[in-house]
Design a protein around this motif. Structure first.
Motif: not given
Length: 177
Positions: A67-72, A86-92, A102-110
């Protein structure tokens, strides 16, 4: 001194004229759009391109990295696009906003992968807004990941129109199965 006063008066008059002409054109444009949509003429003209844009919005990427590598990587690529506000972290997750909302894009860091895709978008003038921007960002993320040796898979999502109060923007969200 007389030339300066004349210039200031000319600028003020030009501003008033511009304001009234612009509002007249905007009102005329809105009326033409509304008539086209009401008569289904607009929908007939935009059906093909709207389907293509909707398909672009449904594009998802799965990155096979921690998740860290992909998020970066995602944050770096997204912030390099001028339309990302804007690019902001949320829980996970990482949330990417294009053009302010919009559009709102989310990257789920599993733990074993990261899934990136559009979760919500506006629909205006017969098209989902931001499709070209999301497609450009998704392509850049995929290329950057491949360049770093991160496995990338592509998928798709379907959307459904969300309920909205009268007069509000038309928003589409990911269809829940």
């Amino acid at each position: 001194m007389g030339k300066i006063v004349f210039f200031v008066v000319l600028v003020i008059l030009a501003s008033f004229v511009w304001y009234f002409v612009k509002s007249k054109v905007s009102n005329a444009h809105r009326q033409v759009r509304d008539r086209a949509v009401e008569g289904n003429f607009g929908r007939a003209l935009t059906a093909g391109p709207a389907t293509k844009h909707l398909s672009m919005m449904g594009r998802t990427l799965t990155l096979g990295a921690d998740p860290q590598r992909a998020g970066e990587l995602i944050a770096h690529v997204a912030t390099s696009d001028a339309r990302v506000t804007d690019v902001r972290p949320e829980q996970g997750a990482l949330v990417i906003q294009i053009d302010g909302s919009y559009p709102l894009v989310r990257a789920q860091l599993l733990p074993d992968r990261t899934v990136v895709g559009v979760e919500a978008m506006t629909w205006e003038m017969g098209f989902p807004q931001g499709a070209a921007v999301w497609d450009r960002i998704a392509t850049a993320i995929g290329q950057a990941a491949a360049h770093q040796g991160i496995p990338v898979g592509e998928g798709s999502r379907e959307f459904a129109k969300a309920e909205r109060p009268a007069g509000e923007q038309e928003i589409w969200t990911v269809r829940v199965a």
